[in-house]
Design a protein around this motif. Sequence first.
Motif, mmCIF file in Angstrom:
data_model
loop_
_atom_site.group_PDB
_atom_site.id
_atom_site.type_symbol
_atom_site.label_atom_id
_atom_site.label_comp_id
_atom_site.label_asym_id
_atom_site.label_seq_id
_atom_site.Cartn_x
_atom_site.Cartn_y
_atom_site.Cartn_z
ATOM 1 N N PHE A 1 43.800 50.705 47.252
ATOM 2 C CA PHE A 1 42.555 49.826 47.171
ATOM 3 C C PHE A 1 41.813 50.231 46.003
ATOM 4 C CE2 PHE A 1 38.570 48.611 49.101
ATOM 5 C CZ PHE A 1 38.832 47.321 49.306
ATOM 6 N N ALA B 1 35.076 43.860 48.947
ATOM 7 C CA ALA B 1 35.526 45.416 49.233
ATOM 8 C C ALA B 1 34.378 46.424 49.681
ATOM 9 C CB ALA B 1 36.289 45.598 47.918
ATOM 10 N N VAL C 1 42.808 40.433 53.237
ATOM 11 C CA VAL C 1 42.068 40.950 52.010
ATOM 12 C C VAL C 1 42.851 40.594 50.856
ATOM 13 C CG1 VAL C 1 41.758 43.304 50.925
ATOM 14 C CG2 VAL C 1 41.218 42.753 53.392
#
Length: 464
Positions: A256, A230, A210
């Motif tokens: 995040f 995402a 990621v």
Amino acid sequence: MPNMWRLVTRLLPYSFLAGVVLLAAVGPALADAPIMDGRTLMLFAGAAALYAWSRKPLFYAFYFNYLAFWVCLGNVNFLIFRQLWAGWDGDVAKENALYALFLLVFAAGGAVWNHRIGTGRPTPVERLDISFPLFLTLSLVLVGIFCVLYLPAIGYGGIYLGRITDENRFSIELPSILNRLAYAFHIAAALLLFRFVVTGRGRVAFIGFVAWAFFVLTAGGARWAFFQVAVTLVFLLAFTGNLGVAARFKVLALGFVAIFVLFQPVLAILRSGGSADFSTTFGSLTAFGSSWGGEFRDGAAALLRLGRDQTDEISRHYLQTVFVPVVPRQLTQLIGIDKDLVATSASAFVMQQEYRSDTAIRIGGILEAFFWWGNLGVIVVAAANYAAAHWVDRLAYRPRKTLSLAILSAFAATSVLYFVASQSNALLAPPFAILSVYIILKLVQVVLAIPNTTSLTGAIKPAL
């Protein structure tokens, strides 16, 4: 504490009311004229009543709240920037009426048909319908090919090394195949996340991938590609009943979200070349505020600014701009359709020409539909969006769900959201693009006669 949690879960489907409170608090202080009339208020009230009465499967509830909050945020954005930009204005009252009509039709669909869908926690994945090691390996190979082709073209570091700025980022020529290869990031990330959730292993590999996807997909100066990855991952957790993973890893989840929200001003500064000039930096930071609900704001401007010739141009080419991006370039060339030429007929480029801007100015799918066919166009796309949301929810609550359906429905949900926040072709073009990549991976599996994985126990490592 259990009572508090029950209260939160009961109020969550009505979180759009936070946007209503925000608009009610801020709007009167900024508005110098009514932003909606009585008829529009009645349409919004009708939509809210139908929504409250309907069953609320996961994505339907999320989409209604997302769109209702989007309208409130867009109005605040419009009112703020009308104060900041001297001489700039838009027909926000008309736009509110169009969004109210869209929401009413969408909510009516839920009131009539949602009784066929379950509610509560979606069903888990019960069956793997792919060779997990092969799909993971091939998707990572495609990601590698993307990086080999893309990174040299942007000077490897892109905006992070000052190789890409606002002055040159739209002049870089890239191979058209990258548009398809980019969706390998979504597939690989989804597979790594699912493996981590199911087995508890591979956390470092998932976080590392990621992070690499974030670097590569934002280095060119845009955030939408990574944000698409995402949001797809979040929906994958939701549609497989695994949102509790976020609660188990609170720090990771909060980090995040922080990156998701705060990266926009950083991106704007990096794209400006990190200039020390205050006016340049201020203009870059302004992009942070203008990006939240910006399409709504620009849609109001389009209603006031675009002339009959320009709206006719959007109307004539609307269906082409929606459906042609779905067709591979190789096929459009055979039938004599220039995809690049069709793309310049979209409303974003009409607005770009009107404002003589260096970048496309998106007005959202609802305004595009209005320019296409008036109020009837808004009704048609509202029904299409409800149909898409209904299909996503049916897959989310489907018994004996397969991994492929979970991944593809999560991506489809992301694309539905981009219809409002981007443009109409987001409803079809991205899902067909990722589906084409997924089909290629499945064809390789069939040709190689590799059986589906029966358990993730033997699929912890890639095939190579």
